[in-house]
Write a protein that holds these residues in place. Structure first.
Motif, PDB file in Angstrom:
ATOM      1  N   ASP A 294       0.885  -1.215  -0.147  1.00  0.00           N
ATOM      2  CA  ASP A 294       0.204  -0.008   0.094  1.00  0.00           C
ATOM      3  C   ASP A 294       1.045   1.259  -0.193  1.00  0.00           C
ATOM      4  OD1 ASP A 294      -1.904  -1.788   0.156  1.00  0.00           O
ATOM      5  OD2 ASP A 294      -2.919  -1.083   2.031  1.00  0.00           O
ATOM      6  N   ASP A 295       0.370   2.438  -0.340  1.00  0.00           N
ATOM      7  CA  ASP A 295       0.574   3.783  -0.215  1.00  0.00           C
ATOM      8  C   ASP A 295       1.797   4.042  -1.373  1.00  0.00           C
ATOM      9  OD1 ASP A 295      -1.168   3.557   1.952  1.00  0.00           O
ATOM     10  OD2 ASP A 295       0.421   3.944   3.535  1.00  0.00           O
ATOM     11  N   HIS A 341      -6.007   2.769  -3.853  1.00  0.00           N
ATOM     12  CA  HIS A 341      -5.922   3.138  -2.560  1.00  0.00           C
ATOM     13  C   HIS A 341      -6.584   4.424  -2.304  1.00  0.00           C
ATOM     14  CE1 HIS A 341      -4.856   1.845   1.452  1.00  0.00           C
ATOM     15  NE2 HIS A 341      -3.794   2.819   1.714  1.00  0.00           N
ATOM     16  N   HIS A 345      -4.899  10.131   0.968  1.00  0.00           N
ATOM     17  CA  HIS A 345      -4.801   9.344   2.151  1.00  0.00           C
ATOM     18  C   HIS A 345      -5.083  10.298   3.583  1.00  0.00           C
ATOM     19  CE1 HIS A 345      -3.702   5.928   4.451  1.00  0.00           C
ATOM     20  NE2 HIS A 345      -3.291   5.217   3.542  1.00  0.00           N
ATOM     21  N   HIS A 450       3.910  -1.983   3.213  1.00  0.00           N
ATOM     22  CA  HIS A 450       3.847  -0.645   2.668  1.00  0.00           C
ATOM     23  C   HIS A 450       5.233  -0.401   1.972  1.00  0.00           C
ATOM     24  CE1 HIS A 450       0.864  -0.434   5.554  1.00  0.00           C
ATOM     25  NE2 HIS A 450       0.385   0.504   5.029  1.00  0.00           N
TER      26      HIS A 450
HETATM   27 ZN    ZN Z   1      -2.690   3.188   3.357  1.00  0.00          ZN
END
Ligand code: ZN
Length: 490
Positions: A294-295, A341, A345, A450
Motif C-alpha cells: 500500500d501507499d 488506494h 490518504h 507498505h
Molecule cells: Zn494506506
C-alpha cells in the motif's frame, strides 16, 4: 292458223313479260343485296356532353342533347344526320336528390335501331360557410369576449350546420371547422391577440427512462423546452428530485416549465440506479501468498519490482497519487495487479461522506488509468474496511461504503497477515518475523506491507524464499480472489 298464230303471239308476249318480271326481280334482289347486305346500313346515336354528366345540387339538369347518324359501308360512308329519327329516353334525373342516374337513349329509323347510355351524377361540392359575429372595436376586449363571440354555419344541402361546428383554440386564434354530409369542409378563424392555450413542449434528452450503475455519478442528461409563442424556455425549466447514485433504486426526476400564459408542462425521468453483479470468488486450493503493498509507489518500489522479477513472483500494489507515475506504469507492465488506494490518504476528508469517498476513489481510478491504461476495479480502503479512524468523520460510513463499492463493481481487499510496518515494526527483521508467523497460520495469506518503507521492502526477499521453501505459491490478486474482508467496526 291465225288463231294458232295469235296463240303463238300471245305466248311469246307472255314469255317476254315473264322475262321482264324476272329481270326486274333479279335487279331488285341485286339492288337489295347491294344496298342492305353489302352496304350494311346502320344507325348510330352519339351523346354530347361529358361522361358522366355532373350536376351540382341546386342547379337543374339540362340534357346535353344527342345526334343520330345513318351510316353504310358504301353509301353514306361518312354518315348523314337523321333529324327525324324516332327517339325515346328511358330514365329520369332528379336534380333535387343526390345520387347516380342512368339514362338510356333509343333511336329508331326505318327499321334500324341504335341505343346509348348516359350516367348523370347529382352532387354537392359546395363547402359550408361559417359566419363569425363581429366583435365591437374596443381595446378592452377580454379573452372571454372572444371565446363567447357567436358564429353560424350554413350549407347549401344540409342547411343549418352550426351545431356541427368544432372550435379549436390555438396560438393567437380560435379556429372554426365544419364538414357537410358530402364531406365538404368549411373553415373560419378569429384572430385573438395573446391567446396561448398550448403548454410548452418539454423534451428529455436520452428519454424518460435512464439507467446507471451504482458509483457512476448521475449527470443530468439534458432537456429542452420550446413554446409557441414564447420560444426557447429551457433556462426556465425547474428540475426536482435527487438521485442517490450510490444506492440501488429508482429515483424520479421531475422537470417543470410554464409559459407566460400560465400553461405548464411537466415531464418525469425515472433514473434507475442498479447494483453491478459481484464476481464469483474462487478460493485457492493450494497454499497461496498474496503479497500486497500500500501507499506507494515510492523510491524503493523499483528495487522491489526487480526483486519480484528475479523470483518470478507477482504481487499487488494499492497505489496512491505519490508522483511516481512511471513506476506505476512499471507495476502494470511487469505483470503485477494494480489497485486503488487513495489520492490523498486524508482520513478526515475521504471518510466525511460516501460522496467524498467516491470522489477520491474515482479520481484515483482515473489517475491509474491515465498512467497505465488499466481501469482497475481492485481497491483497498485506507486503514482497511475495519478502520475506526473514519468514525470521527462519519458514523457508520464503513458499513455503507463496503456495500456501495461492491454494488459499483469494485472488489475491496483487506488482509489476514499484517507486517505491522506502519505500526510498531521498524526493522526488516521484525517485518520478516511478523509476516512469516502470519503466513504459518494462514495457508491462504494476504500480506499487508507498505512499499514506501525501505526496511519493509528489504524484508520481501526473505519472505519469498521462506514461502517457496515451504510450498507456497505467490499470486497477484484478481477480482475473483478472496477479499479477506474484516469485520466492520464503524
Ligand atoms: Zn494506506
Amino acid at each position: 292458223m291465225r288463231a294458232i298464230d295469235s296463240d303463238h303471239a300471245a305466248s311469246a308476249k307472255g314469255k317476254r313479260l315473264l322475262g321482264c318480271l324476272l329481270a326486274v326481280a333479279l335487279l331488285l334482289t341485286a339492288g337489295w343485296f347491294l344496298v342492305f347486305r353489302v352496304n350494311r346500313f346502320r344507325l348510330e346515336i352519339s351523346l354530347e356532353g361529358t361522361d358522366p354528366v355532373m350536376v351540382e345540387y341546386g342547379s337543374s339538369y339540362r340534357e346535353p342533347e344527342w345526334k343520330v347518324t345513318l351510316r353504310g359501308s358504301l353509301l353514306w360512308k361518312d354518315g348523314i344526320d337523321v333529324s327525324d329519327a324516332d327517339i325515346t329516353v328511358d330514365g329520369t334525373v332528379r336534380d333535387d336528390v343526390l345520387g347516380k342516374y342512368r339514362l338510356t337513349y333509343t333511336a329508331r329509323y326505318f327499321g334500324l335501331q341504335a341505343s346509348a347510355e348516359r350516367t348523370v351524377w347529382v352532387v354537392d361540392t359546395q363547402c359550408p360557410q361559417i359566419e363569425l359575429e363581429e366583435l365591437p372595436e374596443k381595446d378592452d376586449l377580454t379573452l372571454e369576449d372572444y371565446r363567447n363571440a357567436g358564429f353560424a354555419a350554413w350549407d347549401n344541402y344540409d342547411g343549418d350546420v352550426t351545431s356541427r361546428v368544432k372550435r379549436l383554440e390555438s396560438v393567437g386564434k380560435i379556429e372554426y371547422a365544419v364538414i357537410d354530409s358530402s364531406g365538404n369542409p368549411g373553415y373560419a378563424q378569429r384572430l385573438v391577440p395573446d391567446l396561448d392555450p398550448v403548454p410548452p413542449q418539454l423534451t428529455l434528452t436520452g428519454g424518460s427512462a435512464y439507467e446507471l450503475p451504482v458509483g457512476s455519478p448521475y449527470i443530468e442528461p439534458g432537456y429542452s423546452a420550446w413554446d409557441d409563442p414564447c420560444g426557447d424556455l429551457t433556462p426556465q425549466v425547474a428540475v426536482e428530485g435527487a438521485v442517490d447514485w450510490l444506492t440501488p433504486g429508482v429515483y424520479p426526476v421531475t422537470y417543470t416549465v410554464a409559459d407566460t400564459a400560465g400553461n405548464t408542462a411537466t415531464a418525469t425521468r425515472e433514473v434507475q440506479v442498479y447494483a453491478k453483479p459481484r464476481p464469483q470468488i474462487q478460493w485457492p486450493e493450494e497454499k497461496t501468498v498474496y503479497l500486497t503493498f500500500d501507499d506507494g509507489p515510492g523510491p524503493d518500489t523499483p528495487r522491489l519490482l526487480d526483486l519480484l522479477d528475479r523470483y518470478g513472483v507477482k504481487a499487488t500494489f494499492f497505489v496512491t497519487d505519490s508522483g511516481y507515475d512511471d513506476v506505476m506504469k512499471q507495476i502494470v507492465e511487469r505483470g503485477h495487479s494494480i489497485g486503488i488506494h487513495t489520492v490523498t490518504h486524508d482520513y478526515r476528508a475521504i471518510y466525511a461522506s460516501p460522496e467524498a469517498y467516491f470522489a477520491d476513489l474515482l479520481e484515483m481510478q482515473q489517475i491509474i488509468y491515465r498512467n497505465t491504461g488499466v481501469l482497475t476495479n481492485l481497491m483497498r480502503f485506507p486503514g482497511g474496511s475495519s478502520n475506526t479512524v473514519s468514525r470521527a468523520s462519519c458514523q457508520g460510513i464503513m458499513g455503507a461504503l463496503t456495500k456501495m463499492v461492491q454494488d459499483a463493481g469494485f472488489c475491496y481487499f483487506d488482509w489476514n497477515v499484517d507486517s505491522d510496518d506502519a505500526g510498531h515494526a521498524k526493522t526488516t527483521k521484525t517485518v520478516v518475523r511478523n509476516v512469516i508467523d502470519g503466513i504459518r497460520e494462514n495457508p491462504v495469506a494476504a500480506v499487508l506491507q507498505h512499499d514506501i518503507h525501505g526496511f519493509s521492502v528489504e524484508a520481501v526477499e526473505q519472505i519469498i524464499q521462506w514461502g517457496l521453501e515451504n510450498g507456497y505459491t505467490f499470486q497477484a490478486l484478481t477480482e475473483t480472489s478472496p477479499g479477506f474482508h474484516h469485520d466492520i467496526q464503524n
